[in-house]
Design a protein around this motif. Structure first.
Motif, PDB file in Angstrom:
ATOM      1  N   GLU A 118     -38.658 -90.244 -60.131  1.00  0.00           N
ATOM      2  CA  GLU A 118     -37.208 -90.350 -60.151  1.00  0.00           C
ATOM      3  C   GLU A 118     -36.602 -89.383 -59.141  1.00  0.00           C
ATOM      4  O   GLU A 118     -35.441 -89.099 -59.176  1.00  0.00           O
ATOM      5  CB  GLU A 118     -36.687 -90.067 -61.570  1.00  0.00           C
ATOM      6  CG  GLU A 118     -37.164 -88.745 -62.137  1.00  0.00           C
ATOM      7  CD  GLU A 118     -36.221 -88.202 -63.217  1.00  0.00           C
ATOM      8  OE1 GLU A 118     -35.637 -89.019 -63.930  1.00  0.00           O
ATOM      9  OE2 GLU A 118     -36.104 -86.981 -63.318  1.00  0.00           O
ATOM     10  N   GLY A 119     -37.394 -88.892 -58.239  1.00  0.00           N
ATOM     11  CA  GLY A 119     -36.928 -87.902 -57.265  1.00  0.00           C
ATOM     12  C   GLY A 119     -36.348 -88.548 -56.016  1.00  0.00           C
ATOM     13  O   GLY A 119     -35.815 -89.644 -56.062  1.00  0.00           O
ATOM     14  N   ILE A 120     -36.508 -87.846 -54.911  1.00  0.00           N
ATOM     15  CA  ILE A 120     -35.953 -88.311 -53.656  1.00  0.00           C
ATOM     16  C   ILE A 120     -36.958 -89.252 -53.006  1.00  0.00           C
ATOM     17  O   ILE A 120     -38.109 -88.891 -52.804  1.00  0.00           O
ATOM     18  CB  ILE A 120     -35.687 -87.115 -52.706  1.00  0.00           C
ATOM     19  CG1 ILE A 120     -34.859 -86.067 -53.430  1.00  0.00           C
ATOM     20  CG2 ILE A 120     -35.046 -87.576 -51.435  1.00  0.00           C
ATOM     21  CD1 ILE A 120     -33.456 -86.496 -53.738  1.00  0.00           C
TER      22      ILE A 120
ATOM     23  N   ASP B 275     -30.781 -93.965 -46.838  1.00  0.00           N
ATOM     24  CA  ASP B 275     -30.339 -94.055 -48.222  1.00  0.00           C
ATOM     25  C   ASP B 275     -28.856 -94.370 -48.341  1.00  0.00           C
ATOM     26  O   ASP B 275     -28.428 -94.968 -49.319  1.00  0.00           O
ATOM     27  CB  ASP B 275     -30.640 -92.737 -48.948  1.00  0.00           C
ATOM     28  CG  ASP B 275     -32.109 -92.412 -48.920  1.00  0.00           C
ATOM     29  OD1 ASP B 275     -32.492 -91.390 -48.326  1.00  0.00           O
ATOM     30  OD2 ASP B 275     -32.881 -93.207 -49.487  1.00  0.00           O
ATOM     31  N   ALA B 276     -28.075 -93.909 -47.379  1.00  0.00           N
ATOM     32  CA  ALA B 276     -26.636 -94.162 -47.460  1.00  0.00           C
ATOM     33  C   ALA B 276     -26.086 -94.392 -46.069  1.00  0.00           C
ATOM     34  O   ALA B 276     -26.483 -93.730 -45.111  1.00  0.00           O
ATOM     35  CB  ALA B 276     -25.927 -92.976 -48.104  1.00  0.00           C
TER      36      ALA B 276
ATOM     37  N   ARG C 219     -28.585 -99.864 -51.654  1.00  0.00           N
ATOM     38  CA  ARG C 219     -28.348 -98.579 -51.016  1.00  0.00           C
ATOM     39  C   ARG C 219     -26.857 -98.308 -51.065  1.00  0.00           C
ATOM     40  O   ARG C 219     -26.046 -99.217 -51.195  1.00  0.00           O
ATOM     41  CB  ARG C 219     -28.787 -98.589 -49.556  1.00  0.00           C
ATOM     42  CG  ARG C 219     -30.181 -99.032 -49.338  1.00  0.00           C
ATOM     43  CD  ARG C 219     -31.200 -98.056 -49.885  1.00  0.00           C
ATOM     44  NE  ARG C 219     -32.506 -98.685 -49.890  1.00  0.00           N
ATOM     45  CZ  ARG C 219     -33.402 -98.567 -48.912  1.00  0.00           C
ATOM     46  NH1 ARG C 219     -33.116 -97.812 -47.872  1.00  0.00           N
ATOM     47  NH2 ARG C 219     -34.543 -99.196 -48.988  1.00  0.00           N
ATOM     48  N   VAL C 220     -26.500 -97.036 -50.888  1.00  0.00           N
ATOM     49  CA  VAL C 220     -25.107 -96.638 -51.050  1.00  0.00           C
ATOM     50  C   VAL C 220     -24.332 -96.831 -49.760  1.00  0.00           C
ATOM     51  O   VAL C 220     -24.826 -96.576 -48.661  1.00  0.00           O
ATOM     52  CB  VAL C 220     -25.050 -95.156 -51.484  1.00  0.00           C
ATOM     53  CG1 VAL C 220     -23.629 -94.659 -51.533  1.00  0.00           C
ATOM     54  CG2 VAL C 220     -25.733 -94.996 -52.833  1.00  0.00           C
TER      55      VAL C 220
ATOM     56  N   ASP D 262     -31.803 -92.406 -56.069  1.00  0.00           N
ATOM     57  CA  ASP D 262     -31.769 -93.801 -56.492  1.00  0.00           C
ATOM     58  C   ASP D 262     -30.310 -94.245 -56.578  1.00  0.00           C
ATOM     59  O   ASP D 262     -29.475 -93.608 -57.229  1.00  0.00           O
ATOM     60  CB  ASP D 262     -32.450 -93.929 -57.865  1.00  0.00           C
ATOM     61  CG  ASP D 262     -32.148 -95.255 -58.501  1.00  0.00           C
ATOM     62  OD1 ASP D 262     -31.486 -95.277 -59.546  1.00  0.00           O
ATOM     63  OD2 ASP D 262     -32.565 -96.268 -57.920  1.00  0.00           O
ATOM     64  N   ALA D 263     -30.000 -95.362 -55.920  1.00  0.00           N
ATOM     65  CA  ALA D 263     -28.601 -95.743 -55.718  1.00  0.00           C
ATOM     66  C   ALA D 263     -27.827 -95.899 -57.026  1.00  0.00           C
ATOM     67  O   ALA D 263     -26.691 -95.433 -57.148  1.00  0.00           O
ATOM     68  CB  ALA D 263     -28.537 -97.020 -54.904  1.00  0.00           C
TER      69      ALA D 263
END
Lengths: 408, 316, 287
Positions: free
Chosen positions: A23-25, A98-99, A121-122, A331-332
């Motif tokens: 659940e990390g990066i 990721d964003a 993704r954000v 996680d988005a």
């Protein structure tokens, strides 16, 4: 011999680590991509300045979040929807971004939104205006951060009507943003008892000569000529209006004005224009502090002051990183939930809240451009007429009718 | 340009094709599949264009109109009408063929440079329609197009699946082109290109042949455009802009006018260049221009043309 | 009614730019048989030359009207001698492709250096202000632009159709071998023609700078329209292209009054119509 028991004790820790990493990066780095217009009509109000703002936000945050480094990428979408969606797609698929931040134009935003939703993704939008982003086209991964057309229409539009401008004619940029802005403002004008005499839509980008449209505005006889456009288009239409003597009998209402536009036009030409803005560098000490650092930053070649889009990028990236730190993951879904949960309170926005539809509702400011005599120092361009509180400045969740939010 | 095609033994031709097919099967596992699919679509576009320029000798400067029209209609079919993928492709191809018949019918009346300018003019009309008509989304483009299901059964979500479908369609269309070029029809086209009055005097209805070539070229360009929409799940004004028309000319010229594989090679080279230069922003245009200039001055036969020339000198 | 006159007058002003540019294109095509796709780029270079003269050397508008075309004309001569020359014996399509490539290179370089948002060029002091006509307020500069363009077009037509130099040029086109046999220096004439056409485009660019903003993309979109103008007017006819340019500017102005969205494509619609009825163009000779 004595070390073995210690080693056995270490085992559980080794086993525990992977569970945290799940659940990390993702792949150990947080990658943020600034996708903006680097060389075109909106490059002054966003462009390299947005990249700089993101860079500053990452540096000020310490360059890392949740113990992992933060990387910055940037690209030029040249205001083309397909370039934007292809770059975003490649960033998500290949570069593990990721964003994605900024996007500045409504067309590119609408093009990238489905891609971001598909890849989970954000998307942090600072610059696009169309209300469809948090309305009919909303999705769970998009944050509409800085302003939207409704806020502009409600701020500037309503103020001008109150000031006596009852009949309107629009000069509109013929794409999503312009049309949406025209519609939103027309609604405000009619609700306030005014009337819309007509409008003309011109191809954008690509138009530099507004003579013909100014003539049509003059022919309409409207008291107010509303400019539903932005950036270089606004600058050129204002210039054309002066050249053809429009301002002698009618008044201009620039529905979206950035401080970079005022800087291009000069106070002589821009004086008296109303504007609704999310950010003014000279508002208080906190905003001044940021602005001065921005202006004097070595990467800021032209030594410009930050526009609201650029300040919005800084604030959005900071908020995003804070959300990652709070959620312990990039996680988005988790990060978006945290972004909506945490309020925004920094130099950019007081009382900022991201709603279930993705719209960041915060205070806006109604300003007026000073005359040359009133301006005492460089970039002293605005006087703040009033602060529009968040609840009044933006449309409510019910009004936006985002299918996600309404269902909840 | 006026050289006879080399006679390869059919064994060699088959071996070459088999090699190509094999490479195509493996490629998506090595390279970003979306990029390879893009290459395939543009290779088909360029090959279709080459039928008109390299074999019939007609320079069209408005071929993007066919690419984009089919792309938009296929996208509309998939997104709004909910068509299955192959029906959407058919819709796109048919619309491009129809447009080709319309434009070709008018453009054929003139020749040479006039023909080129006329096709450019019509392409601008198509561009205008693409900007104005609500279903295209104008400047925003047509977004969020689903890839659809082939025959209503096989979903194309996922880059690898989409790739094999696109690859299949490409091979089929390419084979069709190859057979057209090497058919009696293709021979007449070449005769028209080399000496039109002579072909006329021999009794051939030159205008009808030209028109037919135009329609076939337009239809297959449309197929390429429809496939592109399926791959990228969107369609924008870029595909109807005259720069796209210029790009396909570049690909054909660079790869080799009037050769079978030339345009595909050209498409590969140009797309690799663009992909590699993506970080350089405006330099992409500059380099494209330089390639054009060098190509016209010193490299008119293109990669494949030069290669064939070498093989003629040193037959193996 | 008044609004209509205003748009028609604006259309006439735009038309004079079309006329200037299609004149240059027609001259180059008529005498060199090359479709100069770089024409829009040369126009843009003229505008940028004026801008640079002002920002770097403080040279104003009126000197720029001569200096910029001279510089760009020189550039045109160099291009012709080094590159175009090699293509005369080939299919004319290569000339088109070469100039297309050149346009991409030059535009790309300018775009890299200056971005695309356009740099303002100020209207010269002398020509600021305007005339208050009954139907509109006409900026003085625009009136100047129309008059000057008309003079230049007429002058060019005069030189080509009525002077000895002009007759040499026309002879060189119709029959290069024979003209050369008679002692005409055809290669030199070709070089000068391309140089003159480039200078003419650059002149239009300088005139356009105060009106249209100086930006790298200003030429490429314009040149497509100018091609349509030349096709309508009939390539190779000098007078034809001038008249067609003016006429189409007016038609565009009319369209802006009636149905503004179509104003950018009305030229192509007219082109389609004309080709159906008169394949050689309005004034063209079937070559």
């Amino acid at each position: 011999m004595h070390r073995r028991p210690m080693a056995i004790l270490a085992l559980p820790l080794l086993l525990a680590e992977p569970a945290l990493a799940a659940e990390g990066i993702s792949d150990g780095v947080v990658r943020i991509g600034v996708l903006t217009d680097m060389t075109g009509y909106y490059s002054d109000l966003a462009g390299p300045g947005s990249v700089l703002a993101a860079r500053m936000a990452i540096d000020d945050f310490g360059g890392k979040v949740a113990g992992k480094p933060v990387e910055l990428l940037s690209a030029d979408h040249q205001l083309k929807a397909d370039v934007a969606s292809n770059v975003a797609r490649k960033w998500f698929d290949e570069d593990k971004v990721d964003a994605v931040v900024d996007l500045v134009s409504s067309s590119t935003a609408l093009a990238v939104m489905p891609v971001a939703a598909e890849k989970k993704r954000v998307l942090l939008l600072s610059g696009p205006g169309t209300t469809a982003i948090t309305g009919a086209q909303c999705n769970a991964y998009t944050v509409h951060y800085t302003y939207d057309n409704w806020a502009l229409a409600n701020g500037t539009g309503r103020e001008v009507v109150k000031d006596g401008g009852k009949s309107w004619f629009f000069i509109t940029a013929d794409y999503a943003f312009g049309k949406s802005l025209e519609e939103d403002t027309a609604a405000v004008v009619r609700a306030a008892g005014g009337q819309v005499l007509g409008s003309v839509r011109y191809p954008s980008p690509g138009t530099t000569d507004f003579s013909s449209y100014v003539l049509q505005a003059q022919a309409s006889g409207a008291q107010i000529v509303g400019l539903a456009n932005a950036g270089a288009d606004t600058v050129n239409s204002i210039k054309a209006a002066h050249e053809y003597g429009l301002t002698k009998k009618q008044r201009l209402a620039g529905l979206l004005i950035f401080i970079s536009d005022v800087h291009s036009l000069g106070l002589d030409v821009a004086r008296g224009l109303y504007a609704t803005t999310a950010f003014y560098w000279d508002r208080d000490e906190a905003s001044r502090a940021f602005a001065r650092r921005f202006q004097s930053h070595p990467d800021n070649a032209k030594k410009t002051m930050p526009t609201m889009v650029q300040a919005g990028v800084y604030s959005a990236v900071t908020h995003y990183l804070k959300a990652i730190a709070a959620a312990h993951t990039d996680d988005a879904d988790a990060v978006m939930a945290k972004m909506r949960e945490m309020p925004v309170d920094d130099f950019f926005a007081k009382n900022g809240r991201i709603g279930p539809d993705g719209l960041h509702r915060h205070d806006m400011y109604l300003v007026q451009v000073k005359s040359p005599e009133e301006s005492k120092y460089p970039w002293d361009y605005y006087k703040i007429l009033r602060t529009i509180p968040a609840a009044e400045a933006f449309p409510s969740v019910e009004a936006q009718k985002c299918p996600l939010a309404v269902r909840r | 340009m006026s050289e006879l095609p080399l006679r390869f033994s059919s064994g060699r031709v088959r071996a070459a094709f088999a090699f190509m097919v094999a490479v195509g099967l493996v490629l998506p596992h090595l390279v970003y599949p979306v990029l390879v699919m893009n290459v395939l679509c543009m290779a088909l576009f360029a090959s279709a264009f080459n039928l008109l320029l390299g074999y019939a000798g007609l320079l069209s400067f408005g071929h993007a109109a066919f690419l984009g029209t089919a792309g938009y209609l296929a996208g509309y079919g998939l997104k709004v009408l909910g068509l299955s993928t192959e029906l959407a492709l058919l819709l796109g191809t048919a619309s491009a063929a129809l447009l080709g018949a319309l434009v070709g019918g008018l453009a054929i009346r003139r020749s040479g440079i006039y023909f080129a300018m006329i096709t450019l003019g019509f392409a601008q009309l198509v561009y205008f329609l693409a900007v104005q008509m609500p279903f295209t989304g104008g400047d925003d483009g047509l977004q969020g197009v689903p890839r659809g299901r082939v025959l209503g059964l096989f979903s194309l979500e996922g880059n690898l699946r989409a790739y094999y479908f696109v690859y299949l369609v490409f091979l089929g269309a390419f084979f069709l082109l190859y057979r057209t070029i090497h058919s009696p029809f293709g021979h007449v086209l070449r005769a028209i290109r080399e000496n039109e009055p002579r072909a006329l005097s021999l009794g051939y209805d030159v205008d009808r042949y030209k028109l037919l070539a135009f329609v076939v070229s337009a239809a297959l360009s449309g197929l390429a455009g429809a496939m592109k929409t399926v791959v990228f799940q969107s369609e924008t004004l870029t595909d109807v802009h005259w720069l796209m028309s210029g790009e396909v000319i570049l690909m054909t010229l660079l790869g080799g006018l009037g050769t079978v594989l030339g345009p595909s090679v050209g498409a590969l080279v140009v797309l690799l260049l663009e992909n590699g230069l993506a970080g350089f922003g405006s330099y992409t245009t500059v380099i494209t221009g330089v390639v054009f200039v060098v190509g016209v001055l010193a490299f008119r036969r293109g990669f494949v043309g030069e290669a064939l020339g070498l093989m003629r000198k040193f037959p193996f | 009614m008044q609004a209509l006159f205003g748009q028609l007058l604006l259309g006439l002003i735009n038309g004079s730019f079309y006329a200037l540019l299609s004149l240059g294109l027609a001259i180059i095509f008529g005498l060199l048989d090359i479709v100069n796709f770089a024409h829009g780029t040369l126009y843009m270079m003229g505008a940028f030359a004026a801008y640079l003269l002002l920002s770097e050397f403080q040279v104003g508008f009126f000197p720029a009207l001569f200096l910029a075309p001279a510089a760009v004309g020189l550039f045109g001569i160099v291009v012709e001698r080094t590159m175009l020359r090699r293509l005369y014996r080939l299919d004319s399509l290569y000339g088109l492709l070469l100039t297309f490539g050149l346009a991409l290179i030059i535009e790309g370089l300018f775009h890299h250096r200056y971005g695309n948002s356009g740099t303002p060029y100020p209207v010269p002091e002398l020509l600021r202000g305007g005339l208050a006509l009954p139907f509109m307020y006409l900026p003085l500069y625009r009136a100047f632009a129309v008059v000057t363009a008309a003079l230049v077009c007429f002058g060019a037509w005069l030189v080509i159709e009525r002077t000895r130099l002009g007759s040499y040029l026309r002879a060189g086109t119709e029959n290069p071998r024979l003209s050369q046999a008679f002692g005409l220096n055809v290669p030199l004439m070709r070089t000068l023609t391309y140089g003159f056409g480039s200078a003419l485009a650059a002149f239009a660019g300088v005139m356009a700078a105060p009106i249209y903003q100086v930006s790298p993309a200003m030429g490429s979109n314009l040149v497509i329209v100018v091609f349509a103008v030349v096709v309508i007017g009939g390539m190779g006819s000098i007078a034809g292209s001038i008249l067609t340019g003016l006429g189409l500017g007016v038609v565009e102005g009319l369209t802006r009054y009636l149905y503004p969205e179509a104003s950018s494509v009305v030229v192509f619609l007219v082109m389609a119509g004309v080709l159906l009825l008169r394949p050689a163009g309005l004034f063209g000779r079937t070559r």
